[in-house]
Design a protein around this motif. Structure first.
Motif, PDB file in Angstrom:
ATOM      1  N   THR A 168      27.465 -19.141  -7.310  1.00  0.00           N
ATOM      2  CA  THR A 168      27.646 -17.979  -6.436  1.00  0.00           C
ATOM      3  C   THR A 168      28.738 -17.058  -6.985  1.00  0.00           C
ATOM      4  O   THR A 168      28.614 -15.835  -6.926  1.00  0.00           O
ATOM      5  N   LEU A 169      29.797 -17.651  -7.525  1.00  0.00           N
ATOM      6  CA  LEU A 169      30.849 -16.845  -8.136  1.00  0.00           C
ATOM      7  C   LEU A 169      30.317 -16.102  -9.356  1.00  0.00           C
ATOM      8  O   LEU A 169      30.604 -14.906  -9.547  1.00  0.00           O
ATOM      9  N   LEU A 170      29.539 -16.789 -10.173  1.00  0.00           N
ATOM     10  CA  LEU A 170      28.944 -16.158 -11.347  1.00  0.00           C
ATOM     11  C   LEU A 170      27.997 -15.032 -10.944  1.00  0.00           C
ATOM     12  O   LEU A 170      27.979 -13.961 -11.568  1.00  0.00           O
ATOM     13  N   PHE A 171      27.215 -15.262  -9.885  1.00  0.00           N
ATOM     14  CA  PHE A 171      26.304 -14.235  -9.383  1.00  0.00           C
ATOM     15  C   PHE A 171      27.077 -13.016  -8.887  1.00  0.00           C
ATOM     16  O   PHE A 171      26.703 -11.863  -9.163  1.00  0.00           O
ATOM     17  N   PHE A 172      28.165 -13.248  -8.159  1.00  0.00           N
ATOM     18  CA  PHE A 172      28.993 -12.157  -7.645  1.00  0.00           C
ATOM     19  C   PHE A 172      29.582 -11.326  -8.789  1.00  0.00           C
ATOM     20  O   PHE A 172      29.543 -10.093  -8.776  1.00  0.00           O
ATOM     21  N   LEU A 173      30.122 -11.999  -9.798  1.00  0.00           N
ATOM     22  CA  LEU A 173      30.734 -11.291 -10.923  1.00  0.00           C
ATOM     23  C   LEU A 173      29.694 -10.543 -11.747  1.00  0.00           C
ATOM     24  O   LEU A 173      29.872  -9.361 -12.068  1.00  0.00           O
ATOM     25  N   ALA A 174      28.597 -11.230 -12.086  1.00  0.00           N
ATOM     26  CA  ALA A 174      27.577 -10.615 -12.946  1.00  0.00           C
ATOM     27  C   ALA A 174      26.916  -9.425 -12.263  1.00  0.00           C
ATOM     28  O   ALA A 174      26.728  -8.366 -12.884  1.00  0.00           O
ATOM     29  N   THR A 175      26.568  -9.585 -10.982  1.00  0.00           N
ATOM     30  CA  THR A 175      25.926  -8.491 -10.255  1.00  0.00           C
ATOM     31  C   THR A 175      26.863  -7.304 -10.106  1.00  0.00           C
ATOM     32  O   THR A 175      26.469  -6.150 -10.305  1.00  0.00           O
ATOM     33  N   ILE A 244      35.414  -4.397  -6.089  1.00  0.00           N
ATOM     34  CA  ILE A 244      36.569  -4.702  -6.943  1.00  0.00           C
ATOM     35  C   ILE A 244      37.733  -5.224  -6.118  1.00  0.00           C
ATOM     36  O   ILE A 244      38.574  -5.979  -6.618  1.00  0.00           O
ATOM     37  N   ALA A 245      37.801  -4.847  -4.820  1.00  0.00           N
ATOM     38  CA  ALA A 245      38.832  -5.418  -3.950  1.00  0.00           C
ATOM     39  C   ALA A 245      38.616  -6.914  -3.777  1.00  0.00           C
ATOM     40  O   ALA A 245      39.559  -7.711  -3.824  1.00  0.00           O
ATOM     41  N   LEU A 246      37.353  -7.331  -3.597  1.00  0.00           N
ATOM     42  CA  LEU A 246      37.038  -8.754  -3.515  1.00  0.00           C
ATOM     43  C   LEU A 246      37.353  -9.469  -4.830  1.00  0.00           C
ATOM     44  O   LEU A 246      37.848 -10.599  -4.841  1.00  0.00           O
ATOM     45  N   LEU A 247      37.079  -8.790  -5.943  1.00  0.00           N
ATOM     46  CA  LEU A 247      37.370  -9.370  -7.252  1.00  0.00           C
ATOM     47  C   LEU A 247      38.870  -9.588  -7.426  1.00  0.00           C
ATOM     48  O   LEU A 247      39.312 -10.647  -7.899  1.00  0.00           O
ATOM     49  N   PHE A 248      39.669  -8.588  -7.036  1.00  0.00           N
ATOM     50  CA  PHE A 248      41.121  -8.718  -7.142  1.00  0.00           C
ATOM     51  C   PHE A 248      41.649  -9.819  -6.218  1.00  0.00           C
ATOM     52  O   PHE A 248      42.581 -10.548  -6.576  1.00  0.00           O
TER      53      PHE A 248
END
Length: 324
Positions: A168-175, A244-248
């Motif tokens: 799920t983390l990989l999907f979030f980052l890649a998408t 990007i807020a979620l990513l940070f």
């Protein structure tokens, strides 16, 4: 008390080391290019005066000053066509500006110049920035919900929780990288005439709200843009900010967890070292945390030296704890 002081010390040290390293790298990469640009500008001015000997240095300097001010105000005096018909404050540009205000990007290339516009901008930002935070929080929840639904679907298929979390983390980052960085950069390459790397640079600088203002969409002289182009870019910015807020937040969590692990390990190191073949070895620290095997003799000198430095540093930070 003890852990908090150690965490603060590590955070302050790491923060300033990060800034110092960044400053050194930027200086090494950019200083030479800046020097070359200054030399080229000086040569251009000298050649211009030679081609137009009737102009004085003062007249040329005033002319260049006027051009610089025009560019800073969003007017690009390139070509012979009149720019009075193309307004920087049509609805599309105004919507784009409103989005950069509430998102705190602030490119600086477009700004209100009338007293009424400046006062309205203050109150618009005063209420718009909190509203934007609430909006981004809601969009972020929607994005998180999609990841949770994906995780639930994978769990029902019999997948392990650790693997689900990774996927799920990989999907979030890649998408997110594809939708908010890679594809928009390709679009900017076609529309603005930038290179792909410049498109990536602009996308990240914009979505991270750094907003240098060196690259701005819809401002290239001689290019024709479709209607509401900047409006679409503003919508991309608003949804990209949520991602990007979620990513940070994710990166912040990773750094905080790493900090806690380091502090925990340092607490183990600062304890009195037992004598004998199973003395904790700093050289093997990352490989043998349990310290179940004897330390190789070749590590002893380095081990004792590192212990001395670490104990001296940690004694300063943890002195109040030991006094108690």
């Amino acid at each position: 008390m003890c852990s908090g002081k150690l965490q603060t010390g590590l955070l302050v040290a790491g923060y300033f080391v990060y800034l110092l390293v960044g400053a050194a790298v930027f200086q090494a990469l950019e200083r030479t290019a800046e020097k070359q640009q200054k030399m080229a500008a000086a040569q251009m001015k000298e050649a211009f005066l030679q081609n137009f000997p009737h102009l004085t240095v003062a007249e040329m300097e005033q002319f260049m000053k006027n051009l610089t001010e025009a560019i800073q105000n969003g007017v690009y005096p390139v070509g012979n066509e009149s720019q009075t018909e193309n307004s920087n404050w049509d609805f599309s540009n105004s919507f784009f500006f409103a989005g950069t205000v509430v998102s705190t990007i602030g490119y600086g290339t477009l700004r209100p110049k009338t007293a009424g516009g400046q006062i309205f901008c203050v109150f618009f930002a005063l209420f718009g920035i909190p509203l934007n935070i609430v909006f981004l929080h809601r969009v972020g929840k929607m994005l998180s919900l999609l990841c949770k639904k994906l995780g639930k679907f994978l769990y029902e298929k019999g997948m392990r929780k650790k693997k689900i979390k990774f996927l799920t983390l990989l999907f979030f980052l890649a998408t997110g990288i594809l939708v908010f960085l890679c594809l928009p950069s390709l679009f900017f390459q076609i529309t603005e005439g930038w290179s792909y790397s410049e498109g990536i640079y602009f996308a990240f600088i914009t979505l991270s709200t750094i907003g240098f203002g060196d690259y701005v969409v819809g401002k290239q002289p001689g290019r024709i843009y479709f209607s509401y182009y900047r409006t679409l870019v503003a919508i991309w910015i608003l949804f990209g900010l949520a991602w990007i807020a979620l990513l940070f937040n994710l990166l912040t969590t990773v750094l905080e967890d790493t900090e806690k692990i380091i502090v925990k390990d340092l607490h183990q190191i600062v304890k009195p070292f037992p004598e004998g073949p199973l003395t904790p070895c700093l050289c093997c620290w990352g490989e043998r945390r349990a310290m179940r095997e004897p330390c190789p003799k070749k590590h002893l000198k380095v081990n004792n030296l590192l212990k001395g430095f670490l104990q001296l540093f940690l004694t300063v930070l943890l002195a109040p704890c030991h006094d108690k």
